[in-house]
Design an enzyme around this catalytic site. Structure first.
Site, PDB file in Angstrom:
ATOM      1  N   TYR A 129       6.655  21.684 -14.183  1.00 54.53           N
ATOM      2  CA  TYR A 129       7.675  22.291 -15.043  1.00 54.53           C
ATOM      3  C   TYR A 129       8.654  21.204 -15.443  1.00 54.53           C
ATOM      4  O   TYR A 129       9.067  20.393 -14.605  1.00 54.53           O
ATOM      5  CB  TYR A 129       8.411  23.389 -14.273  1.00 54.53           C
ATOM      6  CG  TYR A 129       9.568  24.031 -15.011  1.00 54.53           C
ATOM      7  CD1 TYR A 129      10.888  23.829 -14.575  1.00 54.53           C
ATOM      8  CD2 TYR A 129       9.366  24.873 -16.103  1.00 54.53           C
ATOM      9  CE1 TYR A 129      11.955  24.429 -15.228  1.00 54.53           C
ATOM     10  CE2 TYR A 129      10.433  25.480 -16.767  1.00 54.53           C
ATOM     11  CZ  TYR A 129      11.728  25.253 -16.323  1.00 54.53           C
ATOM     12  OH  TYR A 129      12.791  25.843 -16.976  1.00 54.53           O
TER      13      TYR A 129
ATOM     14  N   LYS B 193      19.817  17.203 -11.703  1.00 52.86           N
ATOM     15  CA  LYS B 193      20.135  17.694 -10.359  1.00 52.86           C
ATOM     16  C   LYS B 193      21.075  16.760  -9.582  1.00 52.86           C
ATOM     17  O   LYS B 193      22.277  16.728  -9.821  1.00 52.86           O
ATOM     18  CB  LYS B 193      18.835  17.990  -9.601  1.00 52.86           C
ATOM     19  CG  LYS B 193      18.012  19.121 -10.267  1.00 52.86           C
ATOM     20  CD  LYS B 193      16.767  19.467  -9.504  1.00 52.86           C
ATOM     21  CE  LYS B 193      15.867  20.408 -10.288  1.00 52.86           C
ATOM     22  NZ  LYS B 193      16.182  21.827 -10.114  1.00 52.86           N
TER      23      LYS B 193
ATOM     24  N   ASP C  24       8.998  12.558 -14.727  1.00 57.51           N
ATOM     25  CA  ASP C  24      10.066  13.557 -14.637  1.00 57.51           C
ATOM     26  C   ASP C  24      10.589  13.538 -13.204  1.00 57.51           C
ATOM     27  O   ASP C  24      10.006  14.177 -12.317  1.00 57.51           O
ATOM     28  CB  ASP C  24       9.537  14.934 -15.030  1.00 57.51           C
ATOM     29  CG  ASP C  24      10.611  15.997 -14.888  1.00 57.51           C
ATOM     30  OD1 ASP C  24      10.379  17.145 -15.307  1.00 57.51           O
ATOM     31  OD2 ASP C  24      11.684  15.692 -14.326  1.00 57.51           O
TER      32      ASP C  24
END
Ligand code: KE4
Length: 425
Positions: A144, A267, A239
Site C-alpha cells: 500500500y 510517519k 516506499d
C-alpha cells in the site's frame, strides 16, 4: 446495559463522519466491535474515553517510535507554536529537517516535504514519469502506498494485463497504467517488463512489506528489483513511509544495502504530525517545480509545527543504542508470544523485522500475499479482542504491522505475554 463513552462517541461520530472515522482501518470493521476513542497517551500507554488503559503497539500506525507525548517533541511543539503555526513561506526548520534526512540517507541528495505518505508516493510516481517519459508503473499486490487513484489497483485478469481499480471512483484509464506484480516473485516483475519493455517508469515497493502484515523481502528480492529496473531504464522507488528511521537511521535501504533512485518517507519523520517526503538523486529532483517541469505543491508542506515534531523525533533517535534497544525489546516480545502460541498449539507465525511485527494466525511460513491470505482472520479478531480486554492494544487488522517504541518497558512486554496467555486460555 449502560453505553460506554466510546460507544456514545462512536454513535455520534457516525452522524458526521463516514463510518465514524477519518481513516477506514480505525473503524474496527476488520475485527468487529466499537473502537475505543482514545483520550490521551503517555509513553507506551494510551487511555480511552472510559479511562481504560492499554499498552499501545500501534503507535499511531508507526510514527510514535519515541512513544506518546515525548517531552522533547512536546517542548519543540510548544516552542514552535508560540512563534506561529504556519507562514506559507520558507522557514529555517524545514531546511534543518531536509538536511537531517539527506545526511541520514545517502541515496537522497534533495528532498521535498509534503503532508502525508500518500502525497509523497503520488509525487514520486509523477516524478518518475517525468524523468523517464514513460507512463506505466509496477506495484506489488498487498503493498500500500497511499490512496492516490493509480495506486488503488489490483492485478488484472492476465498476469500482466492492466490493473483493475480497487476503489469506486478510480477510472479504468488510471488503473490501466498500473501493473501489479507479486511480492517476493522476481519473475512476475520480469514478465511485466517483457510485456512493456520501454513503457515502465518505475517500480514502487515497500522494502519490508507492512501493509499485508509484515512480510520481509526474500533474499535477493530487493537486489533483483535493483538489477531489473537498471537493466530496463526504470526507476526503483523505495516506499519507506513505515521503514524510514524505523529499522535504522538509514532505513531499509541501509539495512539491505540497496540504493533506490527515489525514496518516500512519512510517519516517523513527522513525529506524530503530518509530514511526508520524497527525495532522491539531484538530477531527478531538479525536475521538481519550481526548478523543473514536474509540478507539486502544498499549503502546509514543511510547516514549522510538523517539522519541529519531526526534527525532535529524529534527533532523539540519534542517541546511542536506540536501534539496539528497539530490536531487543521487539525480540523479547515476539519470542515470548511465540512460546505462548506454540504451547497453546495455535497455528501461528510471527514475522518481525526490527521493531515492526505481525502475528499471523497461520502456521506459516508467511512470505507472500498468497500465504497471508490463508490466515484465520476470525481467529485473529478473537485474539485481538482478548488482548484488548486484557489491556493490550494491537493493530485492529490481521493485515497490518505492530510497532515497539523506545518507551516500551520489559514490564510492558511481560504483561503483554501474560495477556496473550489469558486471551488464548
Ligand atoms: P498516509 O497517506 O496514510 O500518511 O501514508 C500512506 C502510506 C504510504 N506508504 C506506506 C508503506 C504506508 O504504510 C502508508 C500508510 N499506512 C497505513 C497503515 N498501514 C496508515 C493507516 C491508515 O490508513 O489509517
Amino acid at each position: 446495559m449502560q453505553q460506554t463513552k466510546s460507544e456514545k462517541l462512536f454513535a455520534k461520530a457516525q452522524k458526521y463522519i463516514p463510518g465514524g472515522v477519518n481513516s477506514p482501518v480505525r473503524s474496527f470493521r476488520a475485527v468487529g466491535g466499537t473502537p475505543p476513542f482514545i483520550a490521551r497517551g503517555s509513553g507506551s500507554h494510551i487511555w480511552d474515553a472510559d479511562g481504560n488503559e492499554y499498552i499501545d503497539y500501534l503507535g499511531s500506525w508507526g510514527p510514535l517510535v519515541l512513544g506518546h507525548a515525548h517531552p522533547a517533541v512536546v517542548d519543540a511543539l510548544i516552542k514552535a507554536a508560540e512563534a506561529g503555526t504556519s507562514f506559507g513561506a520558507p522557514v529555517a526548520q524545514e531546511v534543518d529537517l531536509a538536511r537531517f534526512i539527506c545526511a541520514s540517507m545517502p541515496s537522497i541528495d534533495m528532498i521535498r516535504l509534503v503532508n502525508s505518505g500518500t502525497e509523497a508516493c503520488m509525487s514520486a510516481i509523477r516524478l518518475a514519469r517525468a524523468h523517464t517519459g514513460r507512463d506505466k508503473i509496477i506495484k506489488f499486490a498487498g503493498c500500500y502506498h497511499g490512496h492516490a487513484d493509480g495506486l488503488l489497483v489490483k492485478a488484472g485478469s492476465g498476469a500482466m494485463t492492466h490493473g483493475i481499480p480497487t476503489s469506486a471512483g478510480v477510472p479504468e484509464s488510471y488503473a490501466s497504467e498500473t501493473l501489479v506484480a507479486d511480492y517476493n516473485d522476481l519473475s512476475s516483475v520480469e514478465e511485466a517488463f517483457a510485456a512493456f519493455p520501454e513503457g515502465i517508469a518505475a517500480v514502487i515497493v515497500e522494502p519490508v512489506a507492512g501493509n499485508m502484515g509484515v512480510v520481509p523481502p526474500a533474499p535477493g528480492f530487493l537486489q533483483g528489483l535493483r538489477r531489473i529496473t537498471q537493466e530496463h531504464g526504470a526507476l526503483l522507488i523505495f516506499d519507506e513511509v513505515i521503514t524510514g528511521f524505523r529499522l535504522e537511521a538509514g532505513g531499509a535501504q541501509a539495512r539491505f544495502g540497496i540504493t533506490p533512485d527515489l525514496t518516500t518517507l512519512g510517519k516517523i519523520i513527522g513525529g506524530g504530525l503530518p509530514v511526508g517526503a520524497y527525495g532522491g538523486r539531484r538530477e531527478i529532483m531538479e525536475l521538481v517545480a519550481p526548478l523543473g517541469p514536474m509540478y507539486q505543491a502544498g499549503t502546509l508542506s514543511g510547516n514549522p509545527l510538523a517539522v519541529a515534531a519531526g526534527l525532535a523525533t529524529l534527533q532523539e533517535l540519534t542517541r546511542p543504542g536506540t536501534y539496539e534497544k528497539l530490536e531487543s525489546m521487539a525480540a523479547r516480545l515476539t519470542e515470548g508470544l511465540t512460546e505462548v502460541f506454540d504451547r497453546k498449539e495455535v497455528p501461528s507465525t510471527i514475522n518481525r523485522v526490527g521493531s515492526m511485527f505481525t502475528g499471523f494466525f497461520n502456521h506459516g511460513p508467511v512470505a507472500s500475499l498468497a500465504q497471508v491470505e490463508q490466515c484465520d482472520v476470525p481467529g485473529h479478531a478473537r485474539f485481538f479482542h482478548g488482548m484488548l480486554e486484557n489491556g493490550v492494544y494491537l493493530a485492529p487488522s490481521q493485515f497490518e504491522a505492530g510497532f515497539i517504541s523506545l518507551a516500551h518497558t520489559e514490564e510492558d512486554i511481560d504483561r503483554t505475554i501474560a495477556a496473550a496467555e489469558a486471551a488464548l486460555a
